[in-house]
Enzyme design. Structure first.
Site, PDB file in Angstrom:
ATOM      1  N   GLY A  46       0.836  -1.194   0.000  1.00 21.63           N
ATOM      2  CA  GLY A  46       0.000   0.000   0.000  1.00 21.63           C
ATOM      3  C   GLY A  46       0.869   1.240   0.000  1.00 21.63           C
ATOM      4  O   GLY A  46       2.066   1.169   0.319  1.00 21.63           O
ATOM      5  N   GLN A  51       2.688   9.929   1.915  1.00 21.87           N
ATOM      6  CA  GLN A  51       4.034   9.351   2.087  1.00 21.87           C
ATOM      7  C   GLN A  51       5.008   9.812   1.005  1.00 21.87           C
ATOM      8  O   GLN A  51       6.221   9.709   1.193  1.00 21.87           O
ATOM      9  CB  GLN A  51       3.956   7.817   2.099  1.00 21.87           C
ATOM     10  N   LEU A  92       6.125   1.666   5.032  1.00 26.97           N
ATOM     11  CA  LEU A  92       7.288   2.062   4.224  1.00 26.97           C
ATOM     12  C   LEU A  92       7.922   3.345   4.757  1.00 26.97           C
ATOM     13  O   LEU A  92       9.077   3.625   4.455  1.00 26.97           O
ATOM     14  CB  LEU A  92       6.875   2.230   2.760  1.00 26.97           C
ATOM     15  N   HIS A 133      -4.989   1.574   7.464  1.00 20.85           N
ATOM     16  CA  HIS A 133      -3.622   2.095   7.657  1.00 20.85           C
ATOM     17  C   HIS A 133      -3.365   3.266   6.688  1.00 20.85           C
ATOM     18  O   HIS A 133      -2.864   4.318   7.091  1.00 20.85           O
ATOM     19  CB  HIS A 133      -2.640   0.944   7.417  1.00 20.85           C
ATOM     20  N   GLU A 134      -3.740   3.077   5.414  1.00 23.18           N
ATOM     21  CA  GLU A 134      -3.481   4.129   4.411  1.00 23.18           C
ATOM     22  C   GLU A 134      -4.388   5.340   4.637  1.00 23.18           C
ATOM     23  O   GLU A 134      -3.954   6.481   4.442  1.00 23.18           O
ATOM     24  CB  GLU A 134      -3.678   3.583   2.981  1.00 23.18           C
ATOM     25  N   HIS A 137      -2.858   7.529   7.132  1.00 21.70           N
ATOM     26  CA  HIS A 137      -1.825   8.408   6.554  1.00 21.70           C
ATOM     27  C   HIS A 137      -2.453   9.698   6.023  1.00 21.70           C
ATOM     28  O   HIS A 137      -1.898  10.786   6.204  1.00 21.70           O
ATOM     29  CB  HIS A 137      -1.095   7.709   5.406  1.00 21.70           C
TER      30      HIS A 137
END
Ligand code: K1U
Ligand code: ZN
Length: 166
Positions: A46, A51, A92, A133-134, A137
């Site tokens: 992902g 990010q 990441l 999770h994304e 972000h």
């Protein structure tokens, strides 16, 4: 296509709240292609636009074994959540750190695809974890914020030490 730089925790830019995408145009589609190349190269399952220092509501996911099932979510909204699951997550932006996080088992998400078409998706298991999770972000939240202040501080110092060593 290009491989983009991924921001590393504790970069303060990771805490920026992303703005909605106004129009799904060629610029957005070019960013999606670059993000996909960056995610597959990392490798990851992902990536959120945050990010790669693009503060718009765009995330991509590919949890397939074959790495040919790219899913694009633009302006995603969670309509329903249900149940609970614990998964050992990675990020990441926090390389080399894997920690257990509790999240909803099922999410019902509404988003636009790369053509600007609205869809809804019911996700379970890893896909559900990855979407949550994304989406965190995009709200400026990194998964280490679910950990205790002690663990988070240890990770922060480890990351800063790694950066100094580069
Ligand atoms: O957001 C990110 O930084 C990507 C992250 C997604 C994610 C993984 C696990 C749980 C929740 C969210 C990653 O892709 S970390 C790398 C990773 O998990 C992986 C890499 C290669 C193969 C399989 C998994
Ligand atoms: Zn992450």
């Amino acid at each position: 296509m290009a491989i983009l730089d991924i921001l590393n925790y504790p970069d303060p830019r990771l805490h920026t709240v992303a703005k909605p995408v106004k129009e799904v145009n060629a610029t957005i589609r070019a960013l999606i292609r670059d993000m996909a190349e960056t995610m597959y190269d990392a490798p990851g399952i992902g990536l959120a636009a945050t990010q790669v220092n693009q503060h718009i509501q765009l995330l991509i996911i590919d949890t397939s074994e074959t790495k040919d099932q790219l899913q694009v979510f633009i302006n995603p909204k969670i309509l329903e959540r249900d149940g609970e699951q614990v998964y050992e997550e990675g990020c990441l932006s926090v390389p080399g750190i894997y920690e257990s996080v509790t999240r909803a088992e099922k999410v019902l998400v509404e988003a636009m695809d790369e053509q600007g078409k609205l869809f809804t998706l019911e996700a379970h298991g890893l896909l559900s974890v990855c979407i949550q999770h994304e989406m965190d972000h995009l709200q400026g939240k990194v998964f280490v914020e679910y950990l205790s202040p002690l663990k988070r501080n240890r990770i922060k110092h480890k990351m800063l030490k790694q950066k100094r060593g580069k």
